[in-house]
Write a protein that holds these residues in place. Structure first.
Motif, mmCIF file in Angstrom:
data_model
loop_
_atom_site.group_PDB
_atom_site.id
_atom_site.type_symbol
_atom_site.label_atom_id
_atom_site.label_comp_id
_atom_site.label_asym_id
_atom_site.label_seq_id
_atom_site.Cartn_x
_atom_site.Cartn_y
_atom_site.Cartn_z
ATOM 1 N N LEU A 1 0.858 -1.185 0.000
ATOM 2 C CA LEU A 1 0.000 0.000 0.000
ATOM 3 C C LEU A 1 0.894 1.235 0.000
ATOM 4 C CD1 LEU A 1 -2.863 -0.941 2.515
ATOM 5 C CD2 LEU A 1 -3.044 -0.669 0.042
ATOM 6 N N PRO A 2 0.405 2.339 -0.595
ATOM 7 C CA PRO A 2 1.263 3.523 -0.713
ATOM 8 C C PRO A 2 1.401 4.270 0.609
ATOM 9 C CG PRO A 2 -0.901 4.000 -1.594
ATOM 10 C CD PRO A 2 -0.906 2.541 -1.259
ATOM 11 N N SER A 3 2.535 4.881 0.761
ATOM 12 C CA SER A 3 2.758 5.768 1.909
ATOM 13 C C SER A 3 2.281 7.166 1.527
ATOM 14 C CB SER A 3 4.247 5.788 2.260
ATOM 15 O OG SER A 3 4.506 6.731 3.276
ATOM 16 N N LEU A 4 1.279 7.688 2.254
ATOM 17 C CA LEU A 4 0.699 9.005 1.946
ATOM 18 C C LEU A 4 0.879 9.950 3.124
ATOM 19 C CD1 LEU A 4 -2.692 7.850 0.353
ATOM 20 C CD2 LEU A 4 -0.578 8.437 -0.846
ATOM 21 N N PRO B 1 -14.430 15.453 13.910
ATOM 22 C CA PRO B 1 -13.402 16.235 14.608
ATOM 23 C C PRO B 1 -12.196 15.405 15.025
ATOM 24 C CG PRO B 1 -15.598 16.739 15.459
ATOM 25 C CD PRO B 1 -15.739 15.526 14.594
ATOM 26 N N HIS B 2 -12.391 14.066 15.166
ATOM 27 C CA HIS B 2 -11.266 13.190 15.498
ATOM 28 C C HIS B 2 -10.522 12.819 14.214
ATOM 29 C CE1 HIS B 2 -11.773 12.686 19.736
ATOM 30 N NE2 HIS B 2 -13.012 12.231 19.617
ATOM 31 N N VAL B 3 -9.294 13.265 14.086
ATOM 32 C CA VAL B 3 -8.491 13.090 12.873
ATOM 33 C C VAL B 3 -7.350 12.115 13.166
ATOM 34 C CG1 VAL B 3 -7.081 14.288 11.160
ATOM 35 C CG2 VAL B 3 -9.090 15.426 12.133
ATOM 36 N N PHE B 4 -7.024 11.292 12.172
ATOM 37 C CA PHE B 4 -5.888 10.375 12.317
ATOM 38 C C PHE B 4 -5.077 10.409 11.032
ATOM 39 C CE2 PHE B 4 -9.529 8.025 10.761
ATOM 40 C CZ PHE B 4 -9.028 7.263 9.716
ATOM 41 N N SER B 5 -3.860 9.923 11.102
ATOM 42 C CA SER B 5 -2.976 9.965 9.932
ATOM 43 C C SER B 5 -3.125 8.690 9.110
ATOM 44 C CB SER B 5 -1.518 10.130 10.378
ATOM 45 O OG SER B 5 -1.060 8.956 11.010
ATOM 46 N N TRP B 6 -2.702 8.784 7.857
ATOM 47 C CA TRP B 6 -2.706 7.608 6.969
ATOM 48 C C TRP B 6 -1.760 6.544 7.523
ATOM 49 C CZ3 TRP B 6 -5.611 5.916 3.060
ATOM 50 C CH2 TRP B 6 -5.114 4.893 2.254
ATOM 51 N N ALA B 7 -0.666 6.978 8.087
ATOM 52 C CA ALA B 7 0.281 6.019 8.678
ATOM 53 C C ALA B 7 -0.381 5.243 9.805
ATOM 54 C CB ALA B 7 1.520 6.756 9.177
ATOM 55 N N ASP B 8 -1.179 5.933 10.649
ATOM 56 C CA ASP B 8 -1.902 5.251 11.730
ATOM 57 C C ASP B 8 -2.888 4.250 11.159
ATOM 58 O OD1 ASP B 8 -0.553 6.737 13.622
ATOM 59 O OD2 ASP B 8 -2.139 8.262 13.788
ATOM 60 N N LEU B 9 -3.524 4.592 10.035
ATOM 61 C CA LEU B 9 -4.473 3.679 9.405
ATOM 62 C C LEU B 9 -3.760 2.417 8.934
ATOM 63 C CD1 LEU B 9 -7.199 2.896 8.066
ATOM 64 C CD2 LEU B 9 -6.465 4.210 6.072
ATOM 65 N N LEU B 10 -2.607 2.598 8.256
ATOM 66 C CA LEU B 10 -1.878 1.434 7.759
ATOM 67 C C LEU B 10 -1.429 0.537 8.912
ATOM 68 C CD1 LEU B 10 0.268 2.954 4.855
ATOM 69 C CD2 LEU B 10 -2.001 1.912 4.761
ATOM 70 N N ALA B 11 -0.983 1.146 9.989
ATOM 71 C CA ALA B 11 -0.565 0.364 11.155
ATOM 72 C C ALA B 11 -1.740 -0.426 11.728
ATOM 73 C CB ALA B 11 0.026 1.290 12.221
ATOM 74 N N GLU B 12 -2.910 0.164 11.770
ATOM 75 C CA GLU B 12 -4.091 -0.522 12.298
ATOM 76 C C GLU B 12 -4.501 -1.670 11.383
ATOM 77 O OE1 GLU B 12 -7.481 -1.085 14.952
ATOM 78 O OE2 GLU B 12 -5.396 -0.391 15.073
ATOM 79 N N LEU B 13 -4.415 -1.491 10.064
ATOM 80 C CA LEU B 13 -4.750 -2.561 9.129
ATOM 81 C C LEU B 13 -3.788 -3.755 9.290
ATOM 82 C CD1 LEU B 13 -5.505 -0.465 5.902
ATOM 83 C CD2 LEU B 13 -7.171 -1.727 7.282
ATOM 84 N N GLN B 14 -2.512 -3.447 9.467
ATOM 85 C CA GLN B 14 -1.538 -4.522 9.682
ATOM 86 C C GLN B 14 -1.795 -5.238 11.004
ATOM 87 O OE1 GLN B 14 2.095 -2.258 9.197
ATOM 88 N NE2 GLN B 14 2.460 -3.094 7.147
ATOM 89 N N ALA B 15 -2.141 -4.472 12.025
ATOM 90 C CA ALA B 15 -2.438 -5.080 13.324
ATOM 91 C C ALA B 15 -3.674 -5.955 13.255
ATOM 92 C CB ALA B 15 -2.619 -3.982 14.385
ATOM 93 N N ALA B 16 -4.597 -5.633 12.318
ATOM 94 C CA ALA B 16 -5.826 -6.421 12.175
ATOM 95 C C ALA B 16 -5.607 -7.647 11.290
ATOM 96 C CB ALA B 16 -6.921 -5.551 11.578
ATOM 97 N N GLY B 17 -4.373 -7.844 10.759
ATOM 98 C CA GLY B 17 -4.068 -9.061 10.026
ATOM 99 C C GLY B 17 -3.914 -8.901 8.539
ATOM 100 N N LEU B 18 -4.030 -7.688 8.005
ATOM 101 C CA LEU B 18 -3.841 -7.488 6.574
ATOM 102 C C LEU B 18 -2.343 -7.415 6.293
ATOM 103 C CD1 LEU B 18 -5.332 -7.005 3.860
ATOM 104 C CD2 LEU B 18 -5.130 -4.547 4.309
ATOM 105 N N GLU B 19 -1.855 -8.277 5.395
ATOM 106 C CA GLU B 19 -0.418 -8.344 5.117
ATOM 107 C C GLU B 19 -0.062 -7.483 3.914
ATOM 108 O OE1 GLU B 19 0.669 -12.398 4.612
ATOM 109 O OE2 GLU B 19 0.061 -13.006 6.636
ATOM 110 N N PHE B 20 0.855 -6.554 4.109
ATOM 111 C CA PHE B 20 1.343 -5.700 3.025
ATOM 112 C C PHE B 20 2.575 -4.968 3.539
ATOM 113 C CE2 PHE B 20 -1.514 -3.181 5.608
ATOM 114 C CZ PHE B 20 -0.846 -1.977 5.778
ATOM 115 N N ARG B 21 3.306 -4.383 2.601
ATOM 116 C CA ARG B 21 4.412 -3.519 2.964
ATOM 117 C C ARG B 21 4.091 -2.100 2.496
ATOM 118 N NH1 ARG B 21 8.051 -3.349 -1.636
ATOM 119 N NH2 ARG B 21 7.212 -4.644 -3.326
ATOM 120 N N THR B 22 4.659 -1.123 3.158
ATOM 121 C CA THR B 22 4.427 0.280 2.816
ATOM 122 C C THR B 22 5.512 0.745 1.871
ATOM 123 O OG1 THR B 22 3.427 0.655 4.974
ATOM 124 C CG2 THR B 22 4.125 2.596 3.736
ATOM 125 N N ILE B 23 5.104 1.272 0.704
ATOM 126 C CA ILE B 23 6.073 1.689 -0.309
ATOM 127 C C ILE B 23 5.715 3.091 -0.793
ATOM 128 C CG2 ILE B 23 6.498 -0.679 -1.027
ATOM 129 C CD1 ILE B 23 4.688 -0.229 -3.428
#
Length: 1021
Positions: free
Chosen positions: A870-873, A919-941
């Protein structure tokens, strides 16, 4: 202005810029065309059939001679003092008025009707110590009485022999002054009528007074109003400035029908300006009607023109219009410029140049108070800082036109409304105006402040002196009944609530001939008290009846006497239409007819017992002397709570087959207060498609809730939405809320392709203003944050209009949303209760986590299954679940339901914008980390690397396994070189008005991301 040539209009505006003081009106006309007649007045003081017309040069000469007369009497140029002018509004008055202004004095124009105590009060409040007065014994006596309590310098007004002299070699008077300073000085002081106390002075600067001449229509006019009233003064100035002749009424003659007819036939004006009383006099004679028909325009001002009189004149072919204004703020608008065939003569159009300074403040019951805002060019006072500092609440009450936006009918003053003890507000002017049309009635006055029902004082006309009270009441009753038929039930006048006043008894009235209500109430206090004392007459009747006969008696009384047939003994009185007036009538009839063993009935007995069966039992027990069963108050309270807790309304919803629309619909029909939801959809089988959409999103709807949905095939861009006229008419009676969601989500089409949808928004706004409800229907337009995403970064987007149209994203979709926002804003300025919801990224619902995986974010995440990357944004995410959004929309509607369109810090700017983002904002990096923690396998490029992988997947034909390849062009356009733009959307107003946004969901911390992923994996696996 439509009557003037384009060249002259340009000349008018070019020259108007030179005007700095009132006197320039005459000076310009004298220099412009010395032979141009600008003032007309009778050649003889006791004649109406020959008018002399004075040119600008003649009037200028008169004024100069009067100036020198005043100087010889001790007046000093540039004294910067106030001089009172108390004289008939004739040629002498006009010349003196201009002469005093030319000398540099402020002129206090006094009405001849006000009492010495009122004059003293005005002199003290304006620091005035000099009166220039008329020659009549009445005026001289008034000045003498003023002098006894407040010594003032007095001088008789110059007469024609003083100023109409042959020109001499003596140079004209010239006063040196600073024009800019003079422009802001007070030119004239007028005063209120004093209907609610002593008259109040109203200061009008030269600048404010000179806003009036340009409102004219460029016609020779005849003015039947005195110059100490703003409309009389302003309409005369209009004609003089427009190179036309302003004809004045001969004030030495009484205002009668014969005199007015003779004047009109002699003058033959293009425009007639009068008070309603004057029009009524003219309407008495067919010659008067013909004389008015010969005028291009007939205007009425100074008081409310009765609908019956105005409608009659319009039917006769008279081009009747009303003008409305106040001494404190000048003219508000008129009905002169109506289109051909538009007979809404009594609905004014506010002048365009002042519209932004006028706020119609809702009072409830579909009435509005006119509030003037700071910045209004003619506003001379203020009395409130609401809705903005420097506002002036006029107390003038208007109703909006039922179908034409921003067109208003004057109905009364707030002070004129008769408030009954139960809080109902009777509007007396329509009732009084209709009854006053009867030739046997001199005046009619509604009374009843703080009483249970209204009453009426009727002043006989002399023509009815020979009639007995009974015969007279029978003769005028058809007029009273007709007035009742047009009034609300609680406002209707009963036959025994009329008090007759002899024809030779005077009543307090203003110069305009209208009653001074407060003074009438005070003068006739004893008669009014006596009328209401009869209500408390507890004389008992002698009729004895058994219980069945009592029940029959009550059924017959309500049917034949009260006029309310009851279906059964158990029929609830209130539900059957027994209002408070009829309940009081029924109580009086029962008390005076039945033998009640000396008992007095409660004033509210009809409502207390509820129906004929319970009331009969109560009356029977009273008559027999038995113990009366008391009403269980607690039980009754519960019954009333249940009875009156149902507040049902209908809603229009567009876009019900989409995700947001489906969730809004599901929540709407689940609410008890929602009776019906009209779903307007394109295409066939709308109901089935709506039900399929609800089912797809696992939104369960009960059978009862489903029955509330009325799905209609429609085309919003067509007038009437292309639906059946009978259904549209029903919608106008029921709809209180419109939620407009439908809009093509297509990022490839141009702005012009959205024009049918923009037209649809316009039609919905027009519909919202036309609903037959106490106030316009609310309309919520679902816009998009894309309307602001081209704002230079970093930026914080307020909940406010976006003035720079280039701030929208380059897509036609975003541009069309911003166009829609401005249309909604303009509708709000025109009185619509319309709001803009600027919606951000909407995600799956909070309950099931269902998020359409064809959207670009789910498609990107799904690509990880194929690309393992998945892309790093550099992006911040503000996601809002779709059901939370639906709840927020309905909460905003509920919060704003009873509120007017609020004004922001700028009085001209309605505060109607809401940014609906989380009003609660999060970063794309936090989203990718949460997806990986939930079991989705990918690398950030890096983004470019991910786009190359996506391009390769497209080359391999992976559209089924990796649908993101279908959006490859979108990703390339929006992700290459993308970084966090630093654009934030403020949400203070949304959080203030919606509980759902005050405690918004947290996407990562509360497990929503994992819920979305789990729902996707069930499909993707």
């Amino acid at each position: 202005m439509s009557h003037l040539s384009q060249e002259y209009v340009q000349h008018l505006y070019d020259t108007f810029g030179e005007l700095k003081v009132l006197d320039d009106i005459v000076r310009h006309r004298a220099a412009d065309d010395p032979q141009l007649p600008i003032l007309g007045y009778p050649r003889f003081e006791n004649s109406v059939d020959e008018y002399e017309r004075f040119t600008g040069r003649q009037l200028d000469h008169f004024i100069d001679a009067a100036v020198k007369h005043f100087i010889s009497s001790g007046f000093i140029p540039n004294a910067a003092e106030t001089v009172a002018l108390l004289a008939p509004s004739n040629l002498d008055f006009v010349v003196s008025f201009f002469a005093l202004s030319r000398l540099g004095y402020t002129v206090l124009n006094l009405s001849l009707r006000i009492k010495p105590i009122a004059i003293i009060n005005l002199l003290q409040k304006t620091d005035c110590s000099t009166i220039v007065h008329g020659h009549s014994p009445h005026v001289a006596s008034t000045v003498h009485k003023v002098n006894q309590d407040l010594p003032v310098k007095s001088l008789r007004v110059p007469t024609r022999s003083d100023y109409d002299r042959l020109p001499s070699d003596e140079p004209p008077f010239v006063r040196e002054y600073d024009r800019n300073e003079e422009n802001g000085r007070i030119a004239v002081i007028l005063h209120s009528s004093g209907s609610t106390g002593l008259p109040k002075p109203v200061m009008i600067s030269h600048k404010a007074l000179l806003t009036h001449p340009t409102q004219g229509r460029g016609m020779h006019n005849f003015n039947a109003l005195p110059w100490y009233h703003i409309y009389g003064l302003s309409t005369s100035l209009q004609a003089m400035w427009m190179r036309k002749t302003a004809h004045l009424y001969n004030t030495s003659l009484p205002m009668t029908a014969d005199n007015l007819v003779a004047i009109l036939e002699a003058v033959q004006p293009e425009a007639l300006h009068a008070v309603p009383y004057g029009l009524g006099l003219l309407a008495e004679k067919q010659r008067g009607v013909e004389a008015m028909k010969a005028c291009k325009i007939v205007t009425s001002a100074g008081a409310r023109t009765p609908d019956e009189l105005g409608d009659r004149l319009v039917r006769e072919g008279i081009n009747l219009a009303v003008a409305f204004g106040t001494t404190e703020a000048g003219l508000l608008g008129d009905t002169i410029g109506r289109e051909k065939g538009d007979n809404s003569w009594n609905y004014i159009r506010i002048y365009a140049n002042i519209r932004k300074y006028v706020y119609m403040n809702p009072l409830g019951d579909d009435s509005y108070e006119c509030v003037y805002l700071k910045g209004h060019p003619a506003l001379s006072t203020s009395n409130s800082d609401i809705p903005a500092p420097g506002s002036w609440h006029s107390k003038d009450v208007f109703f909006p036109h039922p179908t034409i936006p921003d067109v208003w009918k004057y109905v009364s003053r707030i002070d004129d409304r008769v408030t009954l003890v139960n809080g109902e507000k009777v509007l007396p002017l329509p009732i009084e105006g209709r009854i006053r049309e009867d030739e046997l009635v001199r005046e009619a006055v509604v009374v009843g402040v703080d009483e249970s029902i209204p009453g009426l004082l009727v002043f006989r006309a002399k023509a009815a002196d020979h009639m007995s009270d009974e015969a007279y009441l029978n003769a005028i009753w058809p007029s009273v009944a007709d007035a009742n038929s047009r009034a609300e039930a609680f406002s209707q006048i009963a036959t025994d609530m009329i008090t007759l006043i002899p024809s030779d008894v005077d009543y307090p009235q203003t110069d305009k001939g209208s009653i001074i209500r407060a003074q009438v109430y005070k003068k006739f206090e004893d008669q009014i008290k006596g009328m209401y004392a009869k209500l408390q007459d507890n004389e008992e009747g002698g009729l004895k009846l058994d219980l069945p006969a009592l029940e029959d008696y009550l059924m017959m009384t309500f049917r034949d006497t009260i006029g309310i047939p009851l279906k059964s003994l158990e029929t609830d009185f209130f539900t059957a239409g027994v209002d408070s007036l009829k309940a009081i009538q029924a109580r009086r009839i029962i008390q005076k007819t039945l033998e009640l063993n000396g008992n007095q009935l409660s004033p509210n007995i009809v409502y207390e017992r509820g129906n004929a069966k319970h009331l009969a039992r109560h009356l029977y027990a009273l008559g027999k002397g038995e113990e009366v069963q008391q009403v269980d108050k607690t039980s009754l309270m519960r019954q009333l709570i249940n009875k009156y807790s149902g507040f049902r309304k209908a809603v229009i919803l567009t876009g019900a087959t989409g995700s947001i629309g489906a969730h809004v619909l599901a929540q709407l029909v689940a609410r008890d207060e929602i009776d019906k939801v009209y779903c307007l959809n394109r295409g066939d089988r709308p109901m089935q498609r709506i039900l399929d959409s609800l089912k797809e999103r696992r939104l369960e709807v009960t059978k009862a809730s489903k029955a509330k949905i009325l799905a209609l095939t429609s085309n919003l861009s067509q007038p009437g939405f292309g639906i059946d006229a009978s259904i549209l008419a029903q919608m106008k009676k029921e709809v209180a809320l419109i939620v407009h969601i439908a809009w093509p989500v297509n990022f490839n089409i141009s702005l012009l392709s959205f024009e049918p949808h923009i037209a649809g928004l316009h039609n919905l706004l027009r519909f919202s203003l036309s609903v037959q409800a106490p106030q316009p229907a609310q309309l919520f337009f679902c816009s998009s944050i894309s309307s602001a995403l081209n704002t230079p970064c970093p930026a914080s987007i307020p909940e406010a209009p976006i003035e720079d149209l280039s701030r929208a994203s380059s897509m036609g979709y975003a541009q069309s949303k911003l166009v829609g926002e401005h249309i909604v804003r303009n509708a709000a300025r025109a009185g619509a209760r319309s709001y803009v919801l600027r919606i951000g990224q909407i995600v799956g619902d909070a309950q099931h986590g269902l998020w359409n995986d064809k959207e670009f974010t789910p498609s990107m995440i799904r690509s990880a299954l194929t690309l393992k990357a998945l892309p790093s944004l550099q992006e911040r995410c503000s996601w809002l679940p779709v059901d939370t959004l639906a709840t927020t929309i309905l909460e905003l509607a509920e919060t704003l339901a009873a509120s007017p369109t609020p004004l922001g810090p700028d009085p001209d700017e309605p505060s109607i914008f809401y940014n609906l983002v989380n009003p609660h904002v999060f970063s794309w990096a936090d989203l990718l980390a949460e997806l990986q923690a939930a079991g989705l396998e990918f690398r950030t490029i890096p983004v470019d690397d991910w786009l190359r992988l996506l391009d390769g997947s497209a080359a391999r034909g992976d559209e089924v396994r990796n649908p993101a390849v279908k959006l490859i062009e979108f990703f390339e356009d929006n992700l290459k070189g993308a970084e966090d733009k630093g654009i934030e959307f403020e949400t203070a107003a949304a959080r203030r008005d919606s509980a759902a946004l005050r405690s918004p969901p947290r996407m990562i911390e509360d497990g929503y991301v994992r819920k979305f992923l789990a729902a996707w994996m069930q499909r993707w696996a």
